[in-house]
Design a protein around this motif. Structure first.
Motif, mmCIF file in Angstrom:
data_model
loop_
_atom_site.group_PDB
_atom_site.id
_atom_site.type_symbol
_atom_site.label_atom_id
_atom_site.label_comp_id
_atom_site.label_asym_id
_atom_site.label_seq_id
_atom_site.Cartn_x
_atom_site.Cartn_y
_atom_site.Cartn_z
ATOM 1 N N UNK A 85 0.835 -1.198 0.000
ATOM 2 C CA UNK A 85 0.000 0.000 0.000
ATOM 3 C C UNK A 85 0.877 1.259 0.000
ATOM 4 N N UNK A 86 0.670 2.126 -0.979
ATOM 5 C CA UNK A 86 1.426 3.367 -1.048
ATOM 6 C C UNK A 86 2.847 3.213 -1.570
ATOM 7 N N UNK A 87 3.157 2.052 -2.112
ATOM 8 C CA UNK A 87 4.513 1.801 -2.579
ATOM 9 C C UNK A 87 4.744 2.408 -3.960
ATOM 10 N N UNK A 88 5.863 3.102 -4.108
ATOM 11 C CA UNK A 88 6.213 3.704 -5.391
ATOM 12 C C UNK A 88 6.689 2.638 -6.378
ATOM 13 N N UNK A 89 7.450 1.691 -5.885
ATOM 14 C CA UNK A 89 7.987 0.622 -6.717
ATOM 15 C C UNK A 89 8.596 -0.452 -5.838
ATOM 16 N N UNK A 90 9.068 -1.523 -6.465
ATOM 17 C CA UNK A 90 9.571 -2.661 -5.689
ATOM 18 C C UNK A 90 10.803 -3.267 -6.347
ATOM 19 N N UNK A 91 11.571 -3.953 -5.517
ATOM 20 C CA UNK A 91 12.714 -4.745 -5.959
ATOM 21 C C UNK A 91 12.409 -6.196 -5.646
ATOM 22 N N UNK A 92 12.467 -7.046 -6.658
ATOM 23 C CA UNK A 92 12.319 -8.484 -6.442
ATOM 24 C C UNK A 92 13.714 -9.089 -6.438
ATOM 25 N N UNK A 93 14.136 -9.584 -5.276
ATOM 26 C CA UNK A 93 15.434 -10.253 -5.182
ATOM 27 C C UNK A 93 15.257 -11.711 -5.571
ATOM 28 N N UNK A 94 16.165 -12.213 -6.400
ATOM 29 C CA UNK A 94 16.074 -13.572 -6.904
ATOM 30 C C UNK A 94 17.341 -14.352 -6.541
ATOM 31 N N UNK A 95 17.143 -15.557 -6.049
ATOM 32 C CA UNK A 95 18.221 -16.517 -5.823
ATOM 33 C C UNK A 95 18.029 -17.626 -6.853
ATOM 34 N N UNK A 96 18.958 -17.779 -7.788
ATOM 35 C CA UNK A 96 18.768 -18.736 -8.881
ATOM 36 C C UNK A 96 18.761 -20.180 -8.399
ATOM 37 N N UNK A 97 19.190 -20.433 -7.178
ATOM 38 C CA UNK A 97 19.119 -21.791 -6.633
ATOM 39 C C UNK A 97 17.689 -22.144 -6.222
ATOM 40 N N UNK A 111 13.970 -6.560 -11.205
ATOM 41 C CA UNK A 111 14.449 -7.832 -10.667
ATOM 42 C C UNK A 111 15.956 -7.737 -10.472
ATOM 43 N N UNK A 112 16.412 -8.031 -9.257
ATOM 44 C CA UNK A 112 17.835 -8.040 -8.931
ATOM 45 C C UNK A 112 18.241 -9.467 -8.585
ATOM 46 N N UNK A 113 19.193 -10.013 -9.312
ATOM 47 C CA UNK A 113 19.653 -11.382 -9.082
ATOM 48 C C UNK A 113 20.811 -11.339 -8.099
ATOM 49 N N UNK A 114 20.565 -11.815 -6.891
ATOM 50 C CA UNK A 114 21.587 -11.838 -5.848
ATOM 51 C C UNK A 114 22.460 -13.075 -6.068
ATOM 52 N N UNK A 115 23.674 -12.862 -6.531
ATOM 53 C CA UNK A 115 24.558 -13.966 -6.885
ATOM 54 C C UNK A 115 25.236 -14.529 -5.637
ATOM 55 N N UNK A 116 24.983 -15.808 -5.354
ATOM 56 C CA UNK A 116 25.589 -16.475 -4.214
ATOM 57 C C UNK A 116 26.843 -17.225 -4.657
ATOM 58 N N UNK A 117 27.827 -17.274 -3.773
ATOM 59 C CA UNK A 117 29.115 -17.879 -4.118
ATOM 60 C C UNK A 117 29.004 -19.359 -4.467
#
Length: 205
Positions: free
Chosen positions: A110-122, A143-149
């Motif tokens: 509610x009232x959000x201007x925009x969003x970030x969807x974090x993705x873990x490819x695993x 969409x932001x892909x959070x790269x895990x080691x």
């Protein structure tokens, strides 16, 4: 459930007296994807968070495959702040990832201007619900892909876009949620996307 706790950092950035415009951004994604880490890394204040130690009560309820080493979990939301200018402030809300807390998401949107969807490819399938709810609310997102080691597949952004059935209009970017500069690039990507959408709407009005 414990109470929310917050600590003030040693070098806390005070909110400017002239601040008059608050912009709300929500960070969503699956359990253990790095939402709390992202909010913590980019916030100019020590974030308010509602992380609690995971206990046996969550066994069989929270899906921990792929994040077995995770020992805490967000049970309400994370909150951080970034001053864009003396008059404009960005407020960051990190949503809890477990399915049993999804009922909180619609209120956070509610009232959000925009969003970030974090993705873990695993655990890419954990992103589908977040994308579905944002599309339902017609909330712009990136969409932001959070790269895990330990991610051995190293899927390309194009491969991830296809797996998530995302249109070309949704910006995608790689990130490391632990690194402040990387998190800021994600926010810049979202702000640029929102600006482009606003210009497009002006052109059709």
């Amino acid at each position: 459930m414990g109470s929310a706790t917050s600590e003030l950092p040693a070098q806390r950035t005070p909110l400017a007296d002239a601040a008059e415009t608050g912009l709300k951004i929500v960070v969503v994604g699956g359990f253990g994807v790095g939402k709390t880490t992202l909010v913590r890394s980019v916030s100019e204040i020590r974030p308010l968070n509602t992380e609690e130690v995971m206990t046996q009560a969550g066994q069989g309820v929270d899906e921990t495959t792929g994040v077995e080493r995770k020992t805490t979990t967000t049970v309400a939301f994370d909150f951080g702040r970034i001053s864009l200018s003396r008059r404009m402030v960005l407020y960051l809300f990190g949503a809890p990832g477990q399915e049993r807390f999804w009922f909180l998401w619609d209120r956070l949107f509610s009232g959000t201007l925009g969003a970030i969807v974090l993705v873990d490819t695993r655990r890419m399938e954990d992103s589908w619900y977040a994308i579905d709810r944002l599309e339902y609310h017609e909330t712009p997102f990136v969409v932001a892909v959070n790269r895990f080691d330990d991610d051995k597949r190293r899927l390309s952004l194009d491969e991830i876009r296809q797996a998530l059935a995302l249109g070309e209009h949704v910006p995608m970017v790689d990130c490391d949620a632990r690194v402040r500069s990387s998190g800021k690039e994600v926010l810049i990507t979202l702000v640029d996307h929102l600006y482009a959408l606003a210009l497009s709407q002006e052109g059709t009005s």
